[in-house]
Design a protein around this motif. Structure first.
Motif, PDB file in Angstrom:
ATOM      1  N   THR A  20     -11.332  -1.557   2.944  1.00 31.66           N
ATOM      2  CA  THR A  20     -11.018  -0.813   1.453  1.00 31.66           C
ATOM      3  C   THR A  20     -12.431  -0.481   1.012  1.00 31.66           C
ATOM      4  O   THR A  20     -12.367   0.866   0.427  1.00 31.66           O
ATOM      5  CB  THR A  20     -10.524  -1.783   0.681  1.00 31.66           C
ATOM      6  N   ARG A  21     -13.163  -0.946   1.153  1.00 32.41           N
ATOM      7  CA  ARG A  21     -14.717  -0.414   0.513  1.00 32.41           C
ATOM      8  C   ARG A  21     -15.241   0.977   1.514  1.00 32.41           C
ATOM      9  O   ARG A  21     -15.762   1.602   0.980  1.00 32.41           O
ATOM     10  CB  ARG A  21     -15.710  -1.637   0.699  1.00 32.41           C
ATOM     11  N   LYS A  41      -4.807   7.858  -4.333  1.00 32.61           N
ATOM     12  CA  LYS A  41      -5.769   7.281  -3.400  1.00 32.61           C
ATOM     13  C   LYS A  41      -6.826   6.436  -4.094  1.00 32.61           C
ATOM     14  O   LYS A  41      -7.165   5.398  -3.810  1.00 32.61           O
ATOM     15  CB  LYS A  41      -6.694   8.148  -2.581  1.00 32.61           C
ATOM     16  N   PHE A  43      -6.422  -2.439  -4.044  1.00 32.96           N
ATOM     17  CA  PHE A  43      -6.584  -3.237  -3.000  1.00 32.96           C
ATOM     18  C   PHE A  43      -8.042  -3.811  -2.861  1.00 32.96           C
ATOM     19  O   PHE A  43      -8.165  -4.737  -2.331  1.00 32.96           O
ATOM     20  CB  PHE A  43      -6.315  -2.576  -1.740  1.00 32.96           C
ATOM     21  N   THR A  44      -9.053  -3.332  -3.581  1.00 35.44           N
ATOM     22  CA  THR A  44     -10.289  -3.869  -3.617  1.00 35.44           C
ATOM     23  C   THR A  44      -9.835  -5.188  -4.553  1.00 35.44           C
ATOM     24  O   THR A  44     -10.409  -6.181  -4.132  1.00 35.44           O
ATOM     25  CB  THR A  44     -11.383  -3.212  -4.568  1.00 35.44           C
ATOM     26  N   THR A 104      -7.339  -7.726  -2.357  1.00 33.67           N
ATOM     27  CA  THR A 104      -8.192  -8.461  -1.204  1.00 33.67           C
ATOM     28  C   THR A 104      -9.211  -9.289  -1.521  1.00 33.67           C
ATOM     29  O   THR A 104      -9.421 -10.456  -0.938  1.00 33.67           O
ATOM     30  CB  THR A 104      -8.789  -7.317  -0.230  1.00 33.67           C
ATOM     31  N   ILE A 121      -7.048   2.265  -3.739  1.00 34.29           N
ATOM     32  CA  ILE A 121      -8.485   1.635  -3.630  1.00 34.29           C
ATOM     33  C   ILE A 121      -8.860   0.750  -4.455  1.00 34.29           C
ATOM     34  O   ILE A 121      -9.367  -0.199  -4.066  1.00 34.29           O
ATOM     35  CB  ILE A 121      -9.551   2.827  -3.361  1.00 34.29           C
ATOM     36  N   CYS A 145     -13.445   2.754   2.978  1.00 40.16           N
ATOM     37  CA  CYS A 145     -12.421   3.946   2.540  1.00 40.16           C
ATOM     38  C   CYS A 145     -13.017   4.442   1.130  1.00 40.16           C
ATOM     39  O   CYS A 145     -12.898   5.687   1.046  1.00 40.16           O
ATOM     40  CB  CYS A 145     -10.855   3.413   2.420  1.00 40.16           C
ATOM     41  N   ARG A 146     -13.245   3.597   0.195  1.00 43.23           N
ATOM     42  CA  ARG A 146     -13.895   4.063  -0.744  1.00 43.23           C
ATOM     43  C   ARG A 146     -15.166   4.907  -0.757  1.00 43.23           C
ATOM     44  O   ARG A 146     -15.174   5.909  -1.193  1.00 43.23           O
ATOM     45  CB  ARG A 146     -13.999   2.869  -1.946  1.00 43.23           C
ATOM     46  N   ALA A 175       0.671  -1.238   0.058  1.00 41.18           N
ATOM     47  CA  ALA A 175       0.123  -0.184  -0.137  1.00 41.18           C
ATOM     48  C   ALA A 175       0.870   1.165  -0.148  1.00 41.18           C
ATOM     49  O   ALA A 175       0.593   2.168  -0.895  1.00 41.18           O
ATOM     50  CB  ALA A 175      -1.087  -0.016   1.345  1.00 41.18           C
TER      51      ALA A 175
END
Length: 125
Positions: A87-88, A36, A43-44, A47, A40, A90-91, A19
């Motif tokens: 992650t979701r 960012k 990482f979506t 993960t 996102i 943060c989105r 990250a």
């Protein structure tokens, strides 16, 4: 409980390093907001793939009856699912604070691209 958490520490360290590298490179190359957004998306995807892999490993260990691998696989699966949930979240926060990033740019068209009306050059009008 502590033993289970200590097993996933290497995965968490690797995810944190990835990250940091992705964000720093993208923020340096483009902008912090674009960094960012890239982080996102990455990482979506990451993960999600890790969750699928660890779910399959856990399912195989359950079918095989191997409790050690099942415990390890479920520990990593929970870590990947928590990472996906974070992650979701943060989105959602990013889109709420930057509503312009939610709308993707549309492809532009020129007047001569219209399929029903052929383009007539100005000197032939």
């Amino acid at each position: 409980m502590i033993a289970r958490l200590s097993r996933i520490v290497p995965l968490l360290i690797v995810l944190a390093v990835v990250a940091a590298i992705v964000y720093l490179v993208a923020a340096w190359r483009y902008s912090p907001n674009r960094g960012k957004e890239i982080l996102i998306k990455a990482f979506t995807w990451l993960t999600g793939v890790l969750s699928g892999i660890f779910a399959l490993i856990s399912l195989y260990a359950l079918i095989d009856g191997n409790e050690l691998i099942l415990d390890l696989g479920l520990s990593f699966l929970v870590a990947a699912l928590v990472g996906l949930a974070i992650t979701r979240i943060c989105r959602a926060v990013f889109v709420r604070n930057h509503p312009g990033w939610k709308k993707k740019p549309m492809k532009t068209t020129r007047p001569d691209d219209h399929p029903r009306r052929p383009f007539t050059p100005p000197w032939k009008r």
